[in-house]
Design an enzyme around this catalytic site. Structure first.
Site, PDB file in Angstrom:
ATOM      1  N   ASP A  62       0.888  -1.164   0.000  1.00 14.04           N
ATOM      2  CA  ASP A  62       0.000   0.000   0.000  1.00 14.04           C
ATOM      3  C   ASP A  62       0.927   1.215   0.000  1.00 14.04           C
ATOM      4  O   ASP A  62       1.638   1.463   0.984  1.00 14.04           O
ATOM      5  CB  ASP A  62      -0.891  -0.017   1.256  1.00 14.04           C
ATOM      6  CG  ASP A  62      -1.784   1.216   1.325  1.00 14.04           C
ATOM      7  OD1 ASP A  62      -1.519   2.209   0.606  1.00 14.04           O
ATOM      8  OD2 ASP A  62      -2.741   1.194   2.120  1.00 14.04           O
ATOM      9  N   VAL A  63       0.914   1.977  -1.087  1.00 12.55           N
ATOM     10  CA  VAL A  63       1.904   3.047  -1.262  1.00 12.55           C
ATOM     11  C   VAL A  63       1.768   4.187  -0.253  1.00 12.55           C
ATOM     12  O   VAL A  63       2.639   5.045  -0.166  1.00 12.55           O
ATOM     13  CB  VAL A  63       1.876   3.632  -2.697  1.00 12.55           C
ATOM     14  CG1 VAL A  63       2.272   2.591  -3.722  1.00 12.55           C
ATOM     15  CG2 VAL A  63       0.522   4.267  -3.017  1.00 12.55           C
ATOM     16  N   ASN A  89       3.441   4.382 -10.170  1.00 14.96           N
ATOM     17  CA  ASN A  89       2.286   4.351 -11.079  1.00 14.96           C
ATOM     18  C   ASN A  89       0.953   4.214 -10.348  1.00 14.96           C
ATOM     19  O   ASN A  89      -0.082   4.636 -10.869  1.00 14.96           O
ATOM     20  CB  ASN A  89       2.484   3.181 -12.057  1.00 14.96           C
ATOM     21  CG  ASN A  89       1.218   2.818 -12.784  1.00 14.96           C
ATOM     22  OD1 ASN A  89       0.806   3.492 -13.729  1.00 14.96           O
ATOM     23  ND2 ASN A  89       0.561   1.757 -12.325  1.00 14.96           N
ATOM     24  N   TYR A 164      -7.728  15.266  -7.799  1.00 13.86           N
ATOM     25  CA  TYR A 164      -6.919  14.501  -8.759  1.00 13.86           C
ATOM     26  C   TYR A 164      -5.902  15.417  -9.433  1.00 13.86           C
ATOM     27  O   TYR A 164      -4.715  15.097  -9.511  1.00 13.86           O
ATOM     28  CB  TYR A 164      -7.833  13.831  -9.794  1.00 13.86           C
ATOM     29  CG  TYR A 164      -7.100  12.878 -10.708  1.00 13.86           C
ATOM     30  CD1 TYR A 164      -6.744  11.601 -10.276  1.00 13.86           C
ATOM     31  CD2 TYR A 164      -6.741  13.254 -12.004  1.00 13.86           C
ATOM     32  CE1 TYR A 164      -6.066  10.722 -11.112  1.00 13.86           C
ATOM     33  CE2 TYR A 164      -6.068  12.385 -12.848  1.00 13.86           C
ATOM     34  CZ  TYR A 164      -5.735  11.115 -12.398  1.00 13.86           C
ATOM     35  OH  TYR A 164      -5.053  10.246 -13.228  1.00 13.86           O
ATOM     36  N   ILE A 197      -6.554   6.979 -21.246  1.00 12.80           N
ATOM     37  CA  ILE A 197      -6.067   5.652 -21.626  1.00 12.80           C
ATOM     38  C   ILE A 197      -7.129   4.622 -21.233  1.00 12.80           C
ATOM     39  O   ILE A 197      -7.742   4.731 -20.161  1.00 12.80           O
ATOM     40  CB  ILE A 197      -4.741   5.330 -20.881  1.00 12.80           C
ATOM     41  CG1 ILE A 197      -3.734   6.497 -20.978  1.00 12.80           C
ATOM     42  CG2 ILE A 197      -4.145   4.022 -21.389  1.00 12.80           C
ATOM     43  CD1 ILE A 197      -3.189   6.800 -22.332  1.00 12.80           C
TER      44      ILE A 197
HETATM   45  N1  LIG Z   1      -6.151   5.623 -17.461  1.00 11.89           N
HETATM   46  C1  LIG Z   1      -5.954   6.923 -17.735  1.00 11.89           C
HETATM   47  O1  LIG Z   1      -6.644   7.511 -18.557  1.00 11.89           O
HETATM   48  C2  LIG Z   1      -4.860   7.679 -17.022  1.00 11.89           C
HETATM   49  C3  LIG Z   1      -4.532   8.947 -17.512  1.00 11.89           C
HETATM   50  C4  LIG Z   1      -3.529   9.682 -16.880  1.00 11.89           C
HETATM   51  C5  LIG Z   1      -2.877   9.149 -15.787  1.00 11.89           C
HETATM   52  N2  LIG Z   1      -3.220   7.913 -15.326  1.00 11.89           N
HETATM   53  C6  LIG Z   1      -2.500   7.414 -14.169  1.00 11.89           C
HETATM   54  O2  LIG Z   1      -1.894   6.188 -14.490  1.00 11.89           O
HETATM   55  C7  LIG Z   1      -1.747   5.405 -13.300  1.00 11.89           C
HETATM   56  C8  LIG Z   1      -2.275   4.007 -13.549  1.00 11.89           C
HETATM   57  O3  LIG Z   1      -3.653   4.083 -13.786  1.00 11.89           O
HETATM   58  P1  LIG Z   1      -4.490   3.025 -14.648  1.00 11.89           P
HETATM   59  O4  LIG Z   1      -5.283   3.817 -15.589  1.00 11.89           O
HETATM   60  O5  LIG Z   1      -3.603   1.943 -15.125  1.00 11.89           O
HETATM   61  O6  LIG Z   1      -5.502   2.529 -13.504  1.00 11.89           O
HETATM   62  P2  LIG Z   1      -5.818   1.091 -12.869  1.00 11.89           P
HETATM   63  O7  LIG Z   1      -6.937   1.335 -11.947  1.00 11.89           O
HETATM   64  O8  LIG Z   1      -5.939   0.080 -13.954  1.00 11.89           O
HETATM   65  O9  LIG Z   1      -4.485   0.756 -12.059  1.00 11.89           O
HETATM   66  C9  LIG Z   1      -4.145   1.396 -10.864  1.00 11.89           C
HETATM   67  C10 LIG Z   1      -3.487   0.378  -9.965  1.00 11.89           C
HETATM   68  O10 LIG Z   1      -3.078   1.049  -8.757  1.00 11.89           O
HETATM   69  C11 LIG Z   1      -3.352   0.183  -7.687  1.00 11.89           C
HETATM   70  N3  LIG Z   1      -3.480   0.938  -6.430  1.00 11.89           N
HETATM   71  C12 LIG Z   1      -4.496   1.774  -6.059  1.00 11.89           C
HETATM   72  N4  LIG Z   1      -4.288   2.223  -4.814  1.00 11.89           N
HETATM   73  C13 LIG Z   1      -3.119   1.676  -4.395  1.00 11.89           C
HETATM   74  C14 LIG Z   1      -2.363   1.761  -3.198  1.00 11.89           C
HETATM   75  N5  LIG Z   1      -2.790   2.504  -2.143  1.00 11.89           N
HETATM   76  N6  LIG Z   1      -1.203   1.081  -3.111  1.00 11.89           N
HETATM   77  C15 LIG Z   1      -0.782   0.316  -4.147  1.00 11.89           C
HETATM   78  N7  LIG Z   1      -1.445   0.178  -5.299  1.00 11.89           N
HETATM   79  C16 LIG Z   1      -2.605   0.860  -5.420  1.00 11.89           C
HETATM   80  C17 LIG Z   1      -4.637  -0.515  -8.073  1.00 11.89           C
HETATM   81  O11 LIG Z   1      -4.827  -1.703  -7.314  1.00 11.89           O
HETATM   82  C18 LIG Z   1      -4.428  -0.766  -9.547  1.00 11.89           C
HETATM   83  O12 LIG Z   1      -3.810  -2.008  -9.794  1.00 11.89           O
HETATM   84  C19 LIG Z   1      -2.491   6.151 -12.198  1.00 11.89           C
HETATM   85  O13 LIG Z   1      -1.562   6.899 -11.427  1.00 11.89           O
HETATM   86  C20 LIG Z   1      -3.400   7.100 -12.983  1.00 11.89           C
HETATM   87  O14 LIG Z   1      -3.727   8.250 -12.251  1.00 11.89           O
HETATM   88  C21 LIG Z   1      -4.187   7.153 -15.924  1.00 11.89           C
END
Ligand SMILES: NC(=O)c1ccc[n+]([C@@H]2O[C@H](COP(=O)([O-])OP(=O)(O)OC[C@H]3O[C@@H](n4cnc5c(N)ncnc54)[C@H](O)[C@@H]3O)[C@@H](O)[C@H]2O)c1
Length: 259
Positions: A62-63, A89, A164, A197
């Site tokens: 848990d980050v 990430n 956010y 994404i």
């Molecule tokens: N999907 C998009 O459009 C998008 C756009 C810009 C930025 N992002 C960023 O990219 C990153 C990845 O997002 P994604 O789209 O792959 O989402 P996702 O929900 O598929 O993956 C996020 C992961 O983070 C994990 N997570 C959440 N809280 C956590 C914690 N406290 N400790 C450890 N792990 C934790 C989740 O279990 C999950 O596996 C995020 O930081 C998100 O903000 C995503």
């Protein structure tokens, strides 16, 4: 084999962009530590990477928890002897409908998206110093650069929902501050700024066809992003090809923020 001999830890590595990054790292010869709170999904991915011939482990991290970070880094060092790359990430969305107060929402989003990466940089500092350098990649967002798109299909609200953006703006500049401070150790710190994404994070928004189309049109390249689009950018920053790149922000958004 652009990451041959390197060890990379990917937070939020179970899903979406993190899982795609973990696969790209493994394909390029890295040993991979998946760090997440989703145990079953992470273990499945580790099995898949091992079946493909890669070295990979999972650690429940848990980050938001500093002690948990210490144990995760110790586990990486115990398994692989070094740590070259950290991908901060793990992230959560705005949770505007979580039912909690605006302040609860703010605190939760900041804890995961901003405090998490800060604790990560802190935790990998000594191991990276010991091996003469490293690469930290912080996954920010276009929303770390510009304000949010208001969805014309949702009813207007006065709820203040900037958590956010604030969290993603925070790691954009954490990256630059850390890059300056840690360059003397040859530790590079950069941020990546994805557009929209296709991952579980955006699944709900994308499930409304009008919203999805509205978002697609905001990306001049004419499509929404795929996790691999971001993973390829992270791969570059992790590799020695980027050895002169630090304090940079790599935008991966199909032109969204160029407008
Ligand atoms: N999907 C998009 O459009 C998008 C756009 C810009 C930025 N992002 C960023 O990219 C990153 C990845 O997002 P994604 O789209 O792959 O989402 P996702 O929900 O598929 O993956 C996020 C992961 O983070 C994990 N997570 C959440 N809280 C956590 C914690 N406290 N400790 C450890 N792990 C934790 C989740 O279990 C999950 O596996 C995020 O930081 C998100 O903000 C995503």
């Amino acid at each position: 084999m652009r990451l041959s001999g390197k060890v990379g830890l990917v937070t939020g590595g179970a899903s979406g962009i993190g899982a795609s990054t973990a696969k790209a790292f493994a394909d390029e010869g890295a040993k991979v530590v998946i760090a997440d709170i989703q145990d079953a999904m992470s273990e499945r991915l580790v099995r898949e990477l091992r079946e493909g011939g890669a070295d990979a482990i999972y650690f429940h991290l848990d980050v938001t928890d500093e002690d948990n970070w210490r144990r995760a880094v110790d586990a990486a060092l115990a398994a692989f002897g070094r740590l070259d790359v950290l991908v901060n990430n793990a992230g959560i969305g705005g949770r505007r409908d979580s039912g909690g107060s605006e302040l609860d929402n703010w605190n939760q989003v900041m804890a995961v998206n901003a405090t998490g990466p800060f604790l990560g940089v802190k935790a990998v500092l000594e191991p990276m110093k010991k091996i003469g350098g490293g690469s930290v990649i912080n996954i920010s967002s276009i929303y770390g650069i510009v304000g949010p798109t208001l969805d014309p299909h949702l009813p207007p609200t006065d709820a203040i929902a900037g958590a956010y953006n604030a969290s993603k703006g925070s790691i954009r500049l954490l990256s630059k501050a850390a890059a300056l401070q840690l360059s003397k150790y040859n530790i590079r710190v950069n941020s990546v700024h994805p557009g929209f994404i296709d991952t579980p994070l955006t699944a709900r928004a994308f499930s409304y066809p009008e919203t999805k189309e509205h978002l697609r049109r905001l990306h001049p390249i004419g499509r929404l992003g795929k996790p691999e689009d971001v993973a390829n950018a992270v791969l570059y920053l992790a590799s020695d090809e980027a050895s002169f790149v630090t304090g940079a922000e790599l935008v991966v958004d199909g032109g969204y923020t160029a407008q």
